[in-house]
Every structure is written in structure tokens, then in C-alpha cells.
Design an enzyme around this catalytic site. Structure first.
Site, mmCIF file in Angstrom:
data_model
loop_
_atom_site.group_PDB
_atom_site.id
_atom_site.type_symbol
_atom_site.label_atom_id
_atom_site.label_comp_id
_atom_site.label_asym_id
_atom_site.label_seq_id
_atom_site.Cartn_x
_atom_site.Cartn_y
_atom_site.Cartn_z
ATOM 1 N N SER A 117 0.822 -1.196 0.000
ATOM 2 C CA SER A 117 0.000 0.000 0.000
ATOM 3 C C SER A 117 0.867 1.261 0.000
ATOM 4 O O SER A 117 1.688 1.432 -0.905
ATOM 5 C CB SER A 117 -0.983 -0.042 1.165
ATOM 6 O OG SER A 117 -2.110 0.749 0.890
ATOM 7 N N ASP A 135 -9.106 -5.449 -5.332
ATOM 8 C CA ASP A 135 -8.696 -4.396 -4.394
ATOM 9 C C ASP A 135 -9.498 -3.131 -4.692
ATOM 10 O O ASP A 135 -9.330 -2.516 -5.753
ATOM 11 C CB ASP A 135 -7.197 -4.131 -4.539
ATOM 12 C CG ASP A 135 -6.639 -3.247 -3.429
ATOM 13 O OD1 ASP A 135 -7.417 -2.508 -2.793
ATOM 14 O OD2 ASP A 135 -5.414 -3.301 -3.210
ATOM 15 N N HIS A 165 -7.536 -5.924 -0.637
ATOM 16 C CA HIS A 165 -6.290 -5.245 -0.237
ATOM 17 C C HIS A 165 -5.572 -6.105 0.810
ATOM 18 O O HIS A 165 -5.567 -5.795 2.004
ATOM 19 C CB HIS A 165 -6.665 -3.873 0.317
ATOM 20 C CG HIS A 165 -5.548 -2.886 0.349
ATOM 21 N ND1 HIS A 165 -4.908 -2.431 -0.774
ATOM 22 C CD2 HIS A 165 -4.949 -2.231 1.400
ATOM 23 C CE1 HIS A 165 -3.986 -1.543 -0.439
ATOM 24 N NE2 HIS A 165 -3.981 -1.418 0.884
#
Length: 651
Positions: free
Chosen positions: A198, A304, A335
Site C-alpha cells: 500500500s 482491491d 487489499h
């Protein structure tokens, strides 16, 4: 499956002396030929733990002093004693103190001397034993670093780039945050690999895009490639907040007191109009892909909905255009880190990747298939290239059917119009569930059942020509696989995984830093419709991605929506569908008005990357029944549990 599985419980080496003896026989210049794998021959218990503050050369917090970022280091003691320099695995993160890393939200902890005791995740536990240093960098404005978090901007990227410069003797480091005593990285050869999920992986992308020397590889997991695309889709806002909120979320208390000016710049530079500004140019790494020297091992969940898959698609394509050495894993999750959905193969593959890229071991990983793709929960296939050779963008045209809003999808240009009204209460899940029904909120276009499998691989676009009844309008386009399947439940709170209580261990532990992590299993759900690619836009940005204008009701506008990258097989017997609609609930914000839109089908088309191209599509429709199935409700996943506005939030 990999040749070696490594999820045994770790038993510490008997003594540091034993480790040193083994190291003498298992160095990179071993007498029995070139090594193929780094081995766990060093003592984790005796590893050196130290902290350094690196000068970034910036004064982000405006206090008249150059900002220093905190760098926590765990490295094996033995190589330095032997006069050997070692490579570095580095993760730069804003989350080490505010929010935590990994499925168990681990934070850094420190001893009374300020040296790191627990480094989140397994990287130090596993790789320090094998002759790597692990370096955890606090981004500017976070934890023990000076400066301000500027959300992917110059300060964020320089936070990590300066550390690579220090590791290669080009920047200044200090033993304390404010003192003058210098620290030099004499223990490393400067060869660095960056990793992170991320925001952390985003920093790896951004640093690689500077072309900094010494960065040999990056492993971005569910990472952003352009911050504009995290907040907007062609002018349509994806969240109800901007980067100023995110900066405040991660800033340390000290930074929060000093960083009001940075907050104002983030507010002013990211207007909610969705227009492109210089702020977004500074945070667009795709434009600088030609500068990337590092190899790239990219990982992303194809469902995601936090860092959406447009990010990996455009980054992958730009890297390919510039000849970067690449590898990719694509899962069915949201995610989620691969450590939490494919743990043993992930650790094995990552180990071999770093050995090849940082130690130069000829272990064959560069000759293996480029892509691993999760086709069904825990069922993976490989692809020699990605997208596969023979993939070609194929234009599919919508056509009118026998009832309003339920049309056809094929190779011939359609005629006529379809009309729908934006209903912000409904989502893509609602639209897909009623594809065979005439509903006011969407226009759906469906193939007959396929006579053979059809594979979509890459990034699609949908060009829509519509006439609105109001001065504002948002559009959505999604691709749907209509047919029964069992998939990972990406809409669940775990985004495709369930965390259990048992643990497996990956490396060595100390009293303050365990190498043992909770195991997970796939969370599955049975569906009759799977949305596998989606895209959005503000119709006011029809003429320019960078600036929107008010619409004139009754005037036709043409806009192209970028759909998320994916790799999906629509199986024999299933149907492929395209849906065009307004606001996609919880995935984009609604416009200020509630438009009705009329689509001109002769000037509307989907451009889809099909393996085998138009010929494959024609073959898949050959022999298909002409009659459409009777109307049924096609159950898909429920509305996603949450769409985070924090990269890395959750898993």
C-alpha cells in the site's frame, strides 16, 4: 508449488560461534560452486540493532533546520566481523507508530536506549539470518522523523531516497536526531531492495521513479502508481476527503503542531473538482517510468477496492514500455498481503527473488513464468508472459435487445439508444443481480452463453456517448462474468481471508520480536455474477482528463472510461456482460444533480484485451444459443464491507 517449504517452527542456532563457523563455509564465495540460495547461518539473537537519522536536505516543517528521518536497522553481526559488506532490504512507511503493519497491525517497539526491539512483519526475522540487513524507515513527519507527511510528494519520496543515498555513501547520517556525531554505512555494499504494501509499496514505486543508484529491485504490494488515481477517476471523486486528511492521520504529534502550512498546500492543491493540478503531477510516478533502473516484482489483489487495480495496470504497462525486468502475482483478494493468502510459496519466492536481485545468485527465478494468477481460491496458474502473447484489444459493441436496458454485446456496431437514471442508492452488485431485467438505473449488454472459455487479460476501456438531462453526471462501466462460481469473498471484512488462531513461524524470534504469525484461510462465497473490472468518470471531463466543465443538458458528450486491469477467464457456458450506469454506490461519490442519460449505442463500445483477440471472441460465440436466458436474479457479493480512504488500512 516451490521446491522448499519453510513454515517449520524456528529453533535458534546453538551459539553465535556455531553461526560464525557455518558462515565461514556458506559465504557467497563457497568453494563448492556458485551458491543458489542464502542460508540461515547468522544469529538473529546477536544481530546489531541500531538507529540512524539521515539528512533529507529538505525543511518540510519550516523550522529552519534540515529534516532528518529515523532509520532503524537490524543486521547480522558476523559479516562485519569478517570484513564483508551485505545488501539491504528496506521498507519505508508512515505506519510504524500510528497504525501498524500487517494483518496483526504491528508497531515498532524500542528499548530504553532507543534501539528497535520489534520490527513489524517477518522480513528481519527471516532475512537477517540469511545475510541481509533489514532497514525500517519512518517517513518524514511520522514516528521519530522530522518534517511533514506530504502524501506521496517530494518529502515522502526523499525520505526513502536519502536513505539509499546514505547506504551508498552519498548522504549524511547521524547517530542521534539532533546531534552532530556522524554515522556511516560501512557495513553495506549499498545494494538495496525496497518492499512494502500500500503506502509503503507506493514509496518504493516513487523512489524507483527517481532512478536513484543503488536501488536494485522493488516489491510493491497493492501500491499506488499515481495519487490522482487514488482520489479520482477521470474527475469523479472516489472518497469524501483528500490527501490533507491522510497527512493528518499519520503525522506524529510533533509534526501535527508544525505542519499546518503543508496541510494548507494539500487542501489547495487537491480541489474536489477532480481537476488535475501540479500537486498531482508531483505525485505521478508513471510519467517517470523511463527512469526506473530497478527490477519490479509487483503484487496486487484483482478485487482491491482501496488501491484499485488501475494502479498496477498503468505502472506495469509503463515499465514494460521502458524494458524493466518484471514479475507479477495477481490474487482474487482485495487489499491483502500475499503473506496472508499464499504464505509458504510467497516466502519462498520472495527469498529467491532477493537472492537473485541483491546477491546475484543464479537460482533460475528469472527464467520462470512471469505471472502467477489465482484463478479460483487457492488455485493458481502461471503465464509465461503477462499479458500473454496473442492478447489483442478487441472492440465489443452494445446493441439493443428485445426489452429496454437488456441488450446484446458483440463484434458488430449497434444502433439505437438506451436510457438510464442515476440512482446513488445502487451499486454494481445491484446492477449485476438484475442484468436480465429491465431496470431504470442501468443499461446492460450481454453475450449469449459462451461455447468455450474466454480470457480477459490487461486493461480495458469503455467509450460512451451519452446525453444528460442535467449539468453534472457521473458514469460507471463494469464488466461482469454471469454464471455460477465460488470466489474469494472480497466484500467481507477480511477481503478474502479469515484469520485463525494458530501460528506458523518464519525465521528466528527474540523475546521482543516473534517470527510467528497467525495463519489464515480463504473466505469463499458462491455467486452467480462476478464483477471483474470496473471504471468511472465525471462526464464534465469528457474533453480533458485534467479539467472538467459544466454540461449543457440535451447535448451529447463522448467520454472514455479506464477500466481496472485484471486477468479473468469467463468460462464456457457463462456470459460476458457490460453494464453502463451512473453512480456506483460506495465506489464513487454522486454528482450534485440526478441526471437521466441516453446512450447512443452506435458511438459506444468496450475495448477489451482478449487472449486471442477478436477471433477468440468469435469462436467463443460460435454455436451459442441465440435466445437469451429467462430473467433471474444473479447473486454476487454483497456491497463491499468497506472502501478505505487509507492506503494500507485493514489488511
Amino acid at each position: 508449488m516451490p521446491k522448499r517449504m519453510r513454515f517449520t517452527i524456528w529453533r535458534p542456532l546453538a551459539t553465535a560461534a556455531t553461526a560464525a563457523l557455518l558462515a565461514a563455509f556458506l559465504t557467497p564465495v563457497a568453494a563448492h560452486g556458485a551458491p543458489r540460495e542464502s542460508r540461515p547461518v547468522y544469529s538473529y539473537a546477536d544481530a546489531i540493532r541500531e538507529s540512524v537519522w539521515v539528512d533529507t536536505g529538505l525543511d518540510g516543517d519550516g523550522d529552519g533546520k534540515s529534516d532528518r528521518v529515523a532509520v532503524d536497522i537490524v543486521r547480522p553481526r558476523e559479516p562485519a566481523a569478517q570484513g564483508r559488506r551485505i545488501p539491504v532490504i528496506m521498507e519505508a512507511s508512515p505506519y510504524y507508530s500510528c497504525c501498524g503493519r500487517g494483518n496483526e497491525s504491528q508497531l515498532k517497539t524500542y528499548d530504553a536506549s532507543g534501539h528497535v526491539v520489534r520490527m513489524p512483519l517477518f522480513y528481519d526475522n527471516y532475512f537477517v539470518l540469511r545475510g541481509y540487513a533489514f532497514v525500517g524507515v519512518d517517513l518524514a513527519g511520522t514516528n521519530r522523523s522530522d518534517g511533514c507527511a506530504d502524501v506521496g510528494g517530494r518529502s515522502d519520496i526523499q525520505s526513502a531516497k536519502a536513505v539509499i543515498d546514505w547506504l551508498n555513501g552519498r548522504a549524511k547520517g547521524y547517530t542521534t536526531r539532533t546531534g552532530d556525531a556522524r554515522a556511516k554505512a560501512t557495513w553495506t555494499n549499498g545494494r538495496t531492495g525496497m518492499i512494502g504494501k500500500s503506502w509503503d509499496g507506493t514509496i518504493a514505486n516513487g523512489v524507483a521513479a527517481t532512478g536513484v543508484k543503488g536501488l536494485k529491485t522493488i516489491v510493491p504490494i497493492s501500491a499506488i502508481s499515481s495519487w490522482y488515481d487514488y482520489y479520482f477517476a477521470k474527475g469523479a471523486p472516489l472518497y469524501d476527503s483528500g490527501p490533507d486528511w491522510l497527512s493528518d492521520y499519520v503525522d506524529s504529534p510533533d509534526a501535527r503542531a508544525k505542519c499546518a502550512a503543508v496541510q494548507h498546500k494539500l487542501v489547495d492543491g487537491a480541489p474536489r473538482t477532480g481537476d488535475w493540478t501540479p500537486l498531482w503531477t508531483d505525485r505521478d510516478y508513471v510519467k517517470d517510468a523511463s527512469k526506473v533502473r530497478a527490477s519490479v516484482f509487483l503484487i496486487h489483489g484483482m478485487q482491491d477496492l482501496n488501491v484499485r487495480t488501475k494502479h498496477f495496470g498503468q505502472w506495469w504497462n509503463a515499465l514494460a514500455k521502458n524494458g524493466a525486468h518484471r514479475k507479477i502475482w495477481l490474487s482474487q483478494t482485495g487489499h491483502v498481503d500475499p503473506f496472508d493468502y499464499r504464505r509458504a510459496p510467497w516466502v519462498d519466492t520472495l527469498h529467491r527473488w532477493f537472492d537473485h536481485e541483491l546477491l546475484g545468485y543464479d537460482n533460475g527465478i528469472d527464467r520462470e513464468p512471469m505471472a502467477d494468477i489465482e484463478r479460483h481460491p487457492d488455485q493458481w496458474v502461471t503465464s509465461t508472459l503477462w499479458p500473454p502473447q496473442g492478447t489483442a484489444t478487441t472492440t465489443l459493441h452494445p446493441g439493443r435487445g428485445t426489452q429496454a436496458g437488456v441488450g446484446t454485446l458483440g463484434l458488430r456496431t449497434g444502433t439505437g439508444t438506451e436510457t438510464f437514471t442515476d440512482d446513488p442508492r445502487l451499486s454494481e452488485t445491484d446492477w449485476a443481480a438484475h442484468l436480465d431485467e429491465s431496470t431504470a438505473s442501468k443499461a446492460g449488454f450481454i453475450t449469449p452463453p459462451l461455447s468455450r472459455d474466454l480470457r480477459v487479460s490487461g486493461s480495458s476501456t469503455v467509450t460512451v456517448t451519452v446525453t444528460p438531462t442535467t449539468s453534472t453526471a457521473h458514469l460507471s462501466a463494469v464488466l461482469v462474468d454471469l454464471g455460477p462460481d465460488t470466489i474469494r469473498d472480497y466484500a467481507d471484512s477480511g477481503e478474502g481471508i479469515t484469520t485463525l488462531t494458530d501460528r506458523t513461524c518464519w525465521g528466528a524470534s527474540t523475546a521482543g520480536d516473534s517470527a510467528c504469525f497467525k495463519i489464515t484461510q480463504a473466505t469463499k462465497t458462491d455467486v452467480n455474477a462476478t464483477v471483474f473490472s470496473r471504471g468511472w468518470g465525471d462526464l464534465g471531463h469528457y474533453a480533458s482528463d485534467r479539467k472538467g466543465v459544466p454540461l449543457t443538458p440535451g447535448t451529447a458528450y463522448r467520454i472514455t472510461l479506464d477500466l481496472a486491469a485484471t486477468d479473468h477467464v469467463v468460462p464456457k457456458g457463462h456470459r460476458l456482460a457490460l453494464i453502463v450506469a451512473g453512480t456506483d454506490k460506495d465506489l464513487i461519490d454522486p454528482p450534485s444533480t440526478t441526471p437521466t442519460l441516453t446512450a447512443d449505442l452506435s458511438r459506444t463500445a468496450a475495448h477489451v484485451p482478449l487472449v486471442g483477440g477478436a477471433a477468440a471472441f468469435a469462436r467463443a460465440l460460435a454455436g451459442s444459443p441465440a435466445a437469451a436466458p429467462s430473467a433471474t436474479t444473479a447473486d454476487g457479493v454483497r456491497i463491499p464491507h468497506t472502501v478505505g480512504r487509507v492506503p494500507g488500512e485493514g489488511r
